[in-house]
Design an enzyme around this catalytic site. Structure first.
Site, PDB file in Angstrom:
ATOM      1  N   HIS A   1       1.542   4.320  -3.064  1.00 53.16           N
ATOM      2  CA  HIS A   1       1.431   5.781  -2.998  1.00 53.16           C
ATOM      3  C   HIS A   1       2.521   6.442  -3.836  1.00 53.16           C
ATOM      4  CE1 HIS A   1      -1.863   6.506  -0.312  1.00 53.16           C
ATOM      5  NE2 HIS A   1      -1.339   5.856   0.693  1.00 53.16           N
TER       6      HIS A   1
ATOM      7  N   HIS B   1       0.840  -1.204   0.000  1.00 52.06           N
ATOM      8  CA  HIS B   1       0.000   0.000   0.000  1.00 52.06           C
ATOM      9  C   HIS B   1       0.875   1.254   0.000  1.00 52.06           C
ATOM     10  CE1 HIS B   1      -3.385   2.625   1.324  1.00 52.06           C
ATOM     11  NE2 HIS B   1      -2.412   3.230   1.988  1.00 52.06           N
ATOM     12  N   GLU B   2       1.892   1.284   0.850  1.00 48.33           N
ATOM     13  CA  GLU B   2       2.727   2.479   0.944  1.00 48.33           C
ATOM     14  C   GLU B   2       3.540   2.694  -0.329  1.00 48.33           C
ATOM     15  OE1 GLU B   2       2.243   4.583   3.220  1.00 48.33           O
ATOM     16  OE2 GLU B   2       0.974   3.276   4.444  1.00 48.33           O
TER      17      GLU B   2
ATOM     18  N   GLU C   1      -6.092   6.855  -1.085  1.00 51.55           N
ATOM     19  CA  GLU C   1      -5.966   5.714  -0.184  1.00 51.55           C
ATOM     20  C   GLU C   1      -6.587   4.458  -0.789  1.00 51.55           C
ATOM     21  OE1 GLU C   1      -4.305   5.407   2.558  1.00 51.55           O
ATOM     22  OE2 GLU C   1      -3.640   7.486   2.551  1.00 51.55           O
TER      23      GLU C   1
END
Length: 270
Positions: A130, A126-127, A189
């Site tokens: 980004h 997920h990070e 997100e």
């Protein structure tokens, strides 16, 4: 003349922004250079390393490095060309981050919430998403455009920088914060969830573990703001969105296993 120049600037910036799309096809505002953001990220990351204590727990270092390395190995150029740096901070904070240029930071507090390598892969995927989805660039660019746009419209509506124009600027700034910045934050997100699931699945981590992770997060409790006033989706919404991606990501995961991708990252403490 001033009004015309401001409007031309806004139109030009919007035209540039409209030429960019995210990995999921969403239109993006991209006005900042990657080199500038990577330099800023490098400086910030070094400051973190200099001021926050780094863990000396070899088991935790090896575990996080194993998971992060497996996920990074699945990235496409130009991100696969980065020399990714990893820092593990000895902090109780339940958090992690990634920065442009290939920087990953993990707080040891997140290791108390992630039960296994699959759940940690969901966090790291997920990070990293980004970064690859250029969300940092998008937010910086939106800040530039929002600031210029509000100032320009205030001048046009009020005729100057004082009096009525100042009131107009205040009103539009508040509207931008709720109607523009926060919904985009939730969109970023959710997009990072989708892209991150693909990364972890390609690396041989079970994407279904992302649901377990967010159930653990929800169990932490604490008063949460209403979803429409939060930059993150509500846990229930997030879990539903993750489940909706299984039809796409489970075949990717199964193919990764068939290709022999089975990272041997195990928690050996706790």
């Amino acid at each position: 003349m001033v009004r015309s120049k401001l409007l031309i600037t806004l139109v030009f910036m919007l035209f540039i922004a409209s030429c960019s799309t995210s990995p999921t096809g969403r239109g993006q505002l991209i006005l900042k250079s990657n080199a500038e953001l990577e330099a800023q990220a490098r400086s910030t990351f070094n400051a973190y390393r200099a001021t926050l204590p780094l863990t000396t727990d070899r088991a935790k270092i090896d575990f996080v490095a194993c998971v992060a390395g497996a996920v990074v190995a699945e990235l496409d150029p130009p991100y696969s060309d980065f020399e990714w740096e990893l820092a593990i901070f000895e902090q109780n904070q339940v958090n992690a981050f990634a920065m442009p240029g290939g920087k990953i930071g993990v707080y040891t507090g997140i290791l108390d919430v992630t039960e296994n390598e699959h759940q940690l892969a969901a966090v790291i995927g997920h990070e990293i998403a980004h970064v690859t989805a250029r969300h940092v660039n998008e937010r910086a660019s939106r800040g530039m455009l929002t600031g210029i746009g509000i100032e320009a419209l205030a001048i046009i509506m009020g005729g100057g920088y004082t009096g009525g124009a100042y009131t107009a600027q205040q009103v539009m700034s508040a509207g931008a914060a709720l109607g523009m910045e926060l919904p985009m934050g939730r969109g970023q997100e959710s997009e990072a969830d989708v892209v991150g699931l693909e990364y972890m699945a390609k690396a041989g981590f079970d994407p279904r573990a992302a649901v377990d992770l967010w159930q653990n997060m929800a169990a932490l409790g604490g008063k949460k703001p209403p979803e429409h006033l939060s930059t993150h989706p509500a846990s229930e919404t997030r879990i539903e969105n993750l489940i909706s991606q299984w039809q796409k990501t489970l075949p990717i995961y199964n193919q990764a296993l068939a290709d022999g991708k089975n990272p041997t990252c195990k928690k050996t403490w706790g």
